[in-house]
Design an enzyme around this catalytic site. Sequence first.
Site, PDB file in Angstrom:
ATOM      1  N   ARG A 112     -23.998  36.432  18.266  1.00 22.96           N
ATOM      2  CA  ARG A 112     -23.211  35.206  18.300  1.00 22.96           C
ATOM      3  C   ARG A 112     -24.032  34.135  19.006  1.00 22.96           C
ATOM      4  NH1 ARG A 112     -18.830  33.384  22.356  1.00 22.96           N
ATOM      5  NH2 ARG A 112     -18.342  31.372  21.399  1.00 22.96           N
ATOM      6  N   HIS A 156     -20.086  24.659  21.502  1.00 21.64           N
ATOM      7  CA  HIS A 156     -19.977  25.373  22.781  1.00 21.64           C
ATOM      8  C   HIS A 156     -20.296  24.354  23.888  1.00 21.64           C
ATOM      9  CE1 HIS A 156     -20.084  29.659  24.568  1.00 21.64           C
ATOM     10  NE2 HIS A 156     -20.134  28.847  25.598  1.00 21.64           N
ATOM     11  N   GLU A 199     -13.582  27.978  23.849  1.00 21.68           N
ATOM     12  CA  GLU A 199     -12.833  27.813  25.098  1.00 21.68           C
ATOM     13  C   GLU A 199     -12.354  26.382  25.357  1.00 21.68           C
ATOM     14  OE1 GLU A 199     -14.959  29.527  28.385  1.00 21.68           O
ATOM     15  OE2 GLU A 199     -14.781  31.532  27.578  1.00 21.68           O
ATOM     16  N   ASN A 327     -12.523  35.531  24.283  1.00 21.58           N
ATOM     17  CA  ASN A 327     -13.486  35.693  25.379  1.00 21.58           C
ATOM     18  C   ASN A 327     -12.700  36.250  26.551  1.00 21.58           C
ATOM     19  OD1 ASN A 327     -15.158  34.352  23.638  1.00 21.58           O
ATOM     20  ND2 ASN A 327     -15.399  32.520  24.901  1.00 21.58           N
ATOM     21  N   TYR A 329     -12.649  38.135  30.300  1.00 24.82           N
ATOM     22  CA  TYR A 329     -13.400  38.486  31.502  1.00 24.82           C
ATOM     23  C   TYR A 329     -12.541  39.070  32.603  1.00 24.82           C
ATOM     24  CZ  TYR A 329     -17.414  35.812  29.714  1.00 24.82           C
ATOM     25  OH  TYR A 329     -18.464  35.368  28.960  1.00 24.82           O
ATOM     26  N   GLU A 387     -16.668  37.319  23.709  1.00 23.92           N
ATOM     27  CA  GLU A 387     -17.438  37.388  24.959  1.00 23.92           C
ATOM     28  C   GLU A 387     -16.762  38.386  25.887  1.00 23.92           C
ATOM     29  OE1 GLU A 387     -18.061  33.653  27.072  1.00 23.92           O
ATOM     30  OE2 GLU A 387     -18.621  32.633  25.209  1.00 23.92           O
TER      31      GLU A 387
END
Length: 481
Positions: A112, A156, A199, A327, A329, A387
């Site tokens: 990616r 991005h 995001e 994404n 985390y 991600e």
Amino acid sequence: MKKMNRRQFGKSVAAAAATAYAGTAMQHLAFGQPEPMALRYPKGFLWGCATAAYQVEGGAQADGRGPSVWDTFSHTPGKTYHGETGDVADDSYHLYKEDIGLLKALGVSTYRMSISWSRVFPSGTTPLNPKGLDYYNRVIDELLANNITPYVTLFHWDLPQALPGGWRNRDTSKAFSDYAGFVAKKLSDRVQHFMTTNEFVCFTDLGYRYGQFAPGLRLGDAEANQVRHHGILAHGLGVQAIRANTPKETQVGLAENAVVYVPVMETKEHIEAAEKATREDNAPFLTALMEGKYIESYLQQVGANAPKVEPGDMEAIASPLDFVGLNIYTPTYVRADDSAKGYAVEPNPSSYPHMYSPWLTLGPECIYWGVRNVCDLWKPKGIYITENGTSSDDVLSPEGRVEDVDRVMYLRNHLTHLHRAVDEGYPVKGYFLWSLMDNFEWADGYSKRFGIHYVDFKTLKRTPKLSAEWYRNVIAQNRVE
Ligand code: PNW
């Protein structure tokens, strides 16, 4: 009996456990059962790595690239750690073949990457900078020559500086869709998967409401909410433009960091609370895309500061997607309660374990709940983890090794919990580890390393960390090791 001290006691327990474990392993062999702990992923599951243009490319002025808001921001004193910039970063602009070599050595099937808008259109709109586009053609050809499938993010965060007003201006959404449609058309003979934006909250709220990211503004609520709207409108118009300019097999989605709500306990009421929180607290972004409206609780919350919506906006924003990229985390814990909302978010105590970035608290079940909440609410056709990864205080030893056991711990636990989602039938098709290599970590500059390859930012030498070796094994075995 002679008294054992703590250490001796520990040793004898470990020895006993090792013997018992060897016994089980032998039994498994003897009875032809699967190996213990084998969390096997389905055949065809895609393993990949992710990066983003401004974080790895460097070449900030090479071949006619125009500045983005991140060039301006990082060159403004006091905005990034030690005033660091993406001018050189990993110099992937020149070293991309070496980086694709790293991907090849890992054995990934996908990569990616993102496109720097101002490399292709230095002023954000026409004229085209053909040399900028050529760079991406070379990268994509090199990936394909190595049997690595490119997944391309169109935005991005590196917005062309020249666009007047940036995301405050509604015209930027249209400029994005023109750019996205153009690039997708040029690449779609070789690229089948596009993500519009990465995001929303980071390039809208962090940039325009809190001032921590480019362009560093602190607007009031009405304007900041309008910026959010322009962000999701750009995505929607972008989806339409990509579809209009590419063959019908082209798959379109986005990469979004929806807040992941994890129920404090797996009971019906708390699970429902997590789902409700997911829907309501992601209302300006993912919920609007999935439902084609700003839901009532959001409109109530923003009141007179609600974004201005023009006819057709919400239809564009809700354009059907082939996949949703998440994404993921870190978790946010939630429980059901008697309040009007019906749920309460649990703040993490200050003693809560976290990784090297203070915001990155450790709760690997978030990757399961992130998938489950989104799928149970909106039933997307496909999910990718676009991600997942962690910063770590990596040290290169004199022998040239980086023993990032904490990153391996983080990744192993997340992949264990992701396996549960796959096992329960959620349509997770692939996983992109953030990141292939250490890179420019936005306002944190080079102080936070997220790579599975260590980068010496003076020499630009890449060195695989322990986590790279570990990930190579996961990919080779198609299971959590
Ligand atoms: C993501 N937070 O950003 C981005 O997509 C990447 O570009 C970035 O390098 C990566 O995660 C690691 O940070 C985030 O403060 C940045 O919660 C900050 C936050 C979350 C995600």
